[in-house]
Design a protein around this motif. Structure first.
Motif, PDB file in Angstrom:
ATOM      1  N   ALA A   1     -10.192 -12.826  -4.912  1.00  0.00           N
ATOM      2  CA  ALA A   1      -9.880 -11.497  -4.525  1.00  0.00           C
ATOM      3  C   ALA A   1     -10.338 -10.521  -5.484  1.00  0.00           C
ATOM      4  O   ALA A   1      -9.748  -9.375  -5.549  1.00  0.00           O
ATOM      5  CB  ALA A   1      -8.149 -11.422  -4.125  1.00  0.00           C
ATOM      6  N   GLU A   2     -11.195 -10.804  -6.155  1.00  0.00           N
ATOM      7  CA  GLU A   2     -11.831  -9.649  -7.185  1.00  0.00           C
ATOM      8  C   GLU A   2     -12.746  -8.817  -6.576  1.00  0.00           C
ATOM      9  O   GLU A   2     -13.087  -7.650  -7.090  1.00  0.00           O
ATOM     10  CB  GLU A   2     -12.511 -10.585  -8.207  1.00  0.00           C
ATOM     11  CG  GLU A   2     -11.546 -11.536  -8.901  1.00  0.00           C
ATOM     12  CD  GLU A   2     -12.333 -12.275  -9.854  1.00  0.00           C
ATOM     13  OE1 GLU A   2     -13.517 -12.094 -10.238  1.00  0.00           O
ATOM     14  OE2 GLU A   2     -11.745 -12.983 -10.775  1.00  0.00           O
TER      15      GLU A   2
ATOM     16  N   PRO B   1     -13.643  -4.263 -10.287  1.00  0.00           N
ATOM     17  CA  PRO B   1     -14.753  -4.379  -9.838  1.00  0.00           C
ATOM     18  C   PRO B   1     -14.661  -4.159  -7.952  1.00  0.00           C
ATOM     19  O   PRO B   1     -15.556  -3.344  -7.367  1.00  0.00           O
ATOM     20  CB  PRO B   1     -15.386  -5.441  -9.861  1.00  0.00           C
ATOM     21  CG  PRO B   1     -14.848  -6.005 -11.225  1.00  0.00           C
ATOM     22  CD  PRO B   1     -13.489  -5.531 -11.035  1.00  0.00           C
ATOM     23  N   GLY B   2     -13.783  -4.618  -7.307  1.00  0.00           N
ATOM     24  CA  GLY B   2     -13.493  -4.342  -5.907  1.00  0.00           C
ATOM     25  C   GLY B   2     -12.431  -3.511  -5.572  1.00  0.00           C
ATOM     26  O   GLY B   2     -12.030  -3.799  -4.408  1.00  0.00           O
TER      27      GLY B   2
ATOM     28  N   VAL C   1      -2.384  -8.145  -1.222  1.00  0.00           N
ATOM     29  CA  VAL C   1      -1.814  -9.453  -1.201  1.00  0.00           C
ATOM     30  C   VAL C   1      -2.556 -10.490   0.006  1.00  0.00           C
ATOM     31  O   VAL C   1      -2.819 -11.423  -0.053  1.00  0.00           O
ATOM     32  CB  VAL C   1      -0.355  -9.430  -0.807  1.00  0.00           C
ATOM     33  CG1 VAL C   1       0.118 -10.885  -0.500  1.00  0.00           C
ATOM     34  CG2 VAL C   1       0.588  -8.964  -2.247  1.00  0.00           C
ATOM     35  N   LEU C   2      -2.695  -9.602   1.122  1.00  0.00           N
ATOM     36  CA  LEU C   2      -3.511 -10.382   2.267  1.00  0.00           C
ATOM     37  C   LEU C   2      -4.855 -10.755   1.869  1.00  0.00           C
ATOM     38  O   LEU C   2      -5.420 -11.910   2.289  1.00  0.00           O
ATOM     39  CB  LEU C   2      -3.581  -9.397   3.403  1.00  0.00           C
ATOM     40  CG  LEU C   2      -4.165  -9.853   4.744  1.00  0.00           C
ATOM     41  CD1 LEU C   2      -3.440 -11.373   5.121  1.00  0.00           C
ATOM     42  CD2 LEU C   2      -4.126  -8.915   5.836  1.00  0.00           C
ATOM     43  N   ARG C   3      -5.383 -10.003   0.950  1.00  0.00           N
ATOM     44  CA  ARG C   3      -6.839 -10.351   0.469  1.00  0.00           C
ATOM     45  C   ARG C   3      -6.710 -11.528  -0.407  1.00  0.00           C
ATOM     46  O   ARG C   3      -7.709 -12.563  -0.418  1.00  0.00           O
ATOM     47  CB  ARG C   3      -7.573  -8.956  -0.332  1.00  0.00           C
ATOM     48  CG  ARG C   3      -8.862  -9.407  -0.225  1.00  0.00           C
ATOM     49  CD  ARG C   3      -9.525  -8.024  -0.715  1.00  0.00           C
ATOM     50  NE  ARG C   3      -9.748  -7.953  -2.053  1.00  0.00           N
ATOM     51  CZ  ARG C   3      -9.776  -6.620  -2.701  1.00  0.00           C
ATOM     52  NH1 ARG C   3      -9.790  -5.529  -2.040  1.00  0.00           N
ATOM     53  NH2 ARG C   3      -9.936  -6.748  -3.859  1.00  0.00           N
ATOM     54  N   MET C   4      -5.807 -11.680  -1.062  1.00  0.00           N
ATOM     55  CA  MET C   4      -5.492 -12.831  -2.017  1.00  0.00           C
ATOM     56  C   MET C   4      -5.252 -14.032  -1.332  1.00  0.00           C
ATOM     57  O   MET C   4      -5.902 -15.268  -1.464  1.00  0.00           O
ATOM     58  CB  MET C   4      -4.296 -12.580  -2.855  1.00  0.00           C
ATOM     59  CG  MET C   4      -4.473 -11.573  -3.686  1.00  0.00           C
ATOM     60  SD  MET C   4      -2.982 -11.166  -4.997  1.00  0.00           S
ATOM     61  CE  MET C   4      -3.046  -9.508  -5.410  1.00  0.00           C
TER      62      MET C   4
ATOM     63  N   ALA D   1      -6.865  -6.899   5.595  1.00  0.00           N
ATOM     64  CA  ALA D   1      -7.017  -6.826   4.102  1.00  0.00           C
ATOM     65  C   ALA D   1      -7.937  -5.749   3.201  1.00  0.00           C
ATOM     66  O   ALA D   1      -7.590  -5.538   2.215  1.00  0.00           O
ATOM     67  CB  ALA D   1      -7.624  -8.422   3.533  1.00  0.00           C
ATOM     68  N   ASN D   2      -8.756  -5.357   4.103  1.00  0.00           N
ATOM     69  CA  ASN D   2      -9.744  -4.320   3.337  1.00  0.00           C
ATOM     70  C   ASN D   2      -9.109  -2.946   3.433  1.00  0.00           C
ATOM     71  O   ASN D   2      -9.816  -2.108   2.722  1.00  0.00           O
ATOM     72  CB  ASN D   2     -11.161  -4.497   3.826  1.00  0.00           C
ATOM     73  CG  ASN D   2     -12.179  -5.736   3.547  1.00  0.00           C
ATOM     74  OD1 ASN D   2     -11.559  -6.429   2.353  1.00  0.00           O
ATOM     75  ND2 ASN D   2     -13.049  -6.129   4.142  1.00  0.00           N
TER      76      ASN D   2
END
Length: 288
Positions: free
Chosen positions: A52-53, A6-7, A12-15, A86-87
């Motif tokens: 992080a979804e 969905p996203g 890894v940074l977003r996690m 992260a994005n």
């Protein structure tokens, strides 16, 4: 780690930032519902950010930081800067026309890990495949793909391999079943070149290969291949990955990953040691 479609595939940074948001929320004594009310969204939205979804919306992140008691502007700006980073899309995004979304997460994890351990019962690991071998494997797995699509997938696979020679290259430690080397893929010439590649790879300080010979008998992971990723980032736990015909599954719960680690540790003790594996590869090379 939930399915990330969905996203988009999570970096890894977003996690890591999602985990930090979770820690801050829990330290502040707030529930998902409390955080959701602060953003005027459902509690599920907050949960998906932490897992992080979904991407990290900068206004949401800033509001959450303030809600969790973070008031130092420098600290807030530092967190928001990381969220913007992260994005950003990974280098593999340019292969999005042929790269399944579920495998994009794998490429992200692979690129950030400092240790990659794996068991492979069917094929040479992708990070060690020659172009000709990769092409034969991809064509067998995707018989309806066009030649252009296969070319793109081969290019992606070869580009992934560059991480083994970068300055901070991860350690790659693989146990391969003897079946991997006995199954003819692409013809004798392709297999000879591929075995030579494995022998060369064993001279790399960050590559360790072990062979599980037929004579070793049954072992704990005969059900299928898997990878385990370990990271130099304290907040990020080990992540295990398995794959099927329809996609990949990621595990980050301690008990789940421990089961994979225990199986692999037992297999490493049962398989040929690295120095013996190199000699075994040389023997197989002569038979092809």
């Amino acid at each position: 780690m939930a399915d990330a479609r969905p996203g988009g595939a999570p970096t890894v940074l977003r996690m890591v930032l999602g985990k930090r948001l979770q820690d801050l929320r829990e330290k502040a004594g707030l529930s998902y519902e409390d955080a959701g009310r602060a953003l005027d969204v459902t509690h599920a939205t907050v949960r998906r950010m932490e897992k992080a979804e979904v991407g990290l919306k900068i206004p949401y992140v800033e509001k959450l930081l303030l809600t969790y008691g973070i008031t130092e502007q420098e600290e807030i700006e530092g967190f928001l800067s990381l969220a913007r980073e992260a994005n950003r899309r990974g280098w593999w995004h340019r292969f999005r026309d042929v790269l399944p979304e579920w495998f994009s997460a794998f490429v992200s994890l692979e690129g950030e890990a400092n240790l990659i351990r794996a068991y492979e019962p069917h094929y040479i690991p992708g990070l060690l495949q020659t172009p000709a071998y990769a092409r034969a494997v991809l064509r067998a797995g995707q018989p309806h793909a066009s030649d252009d699509e296969i070319d793109r997938l081969v290019a992606l696979r070869i580009e992934r391999q560059s991480l083994l020679t970068k300055a901070d290259a991860p350690v790659l430690w693989v146990v391969m079943d003897e079946t991997v080397l006995r199954r003819p893929i692409g013809g004798p010439g392709v297999m000879r070149e591929q075995v030579d590649r494995l022998i060369d790879a064993m001279s790399m300080p960050n590559v360790r290969l072990q062979l599980m010979p037929f004579a070793a008998g049954p072992h704990p992971a005969m059900y299928g291949p898997f990878h385990i990723f370990r990271f130099p980032i304290q907040e990020l736990p080990d992540i295990a990955y398995t794959e099927s015909l329809l996609g990949g599954v990621y595990f980050d719960q301690r008990d789940d990953v421990s089961a994979f680690l225990e199986a692999l540790d037992r297999m490493c003790a049962q398989a040929l040691p690295a120095h013996t594996t190199e000699g075994y590869l040389g023997g197989i090379r002569k038979e092809i």
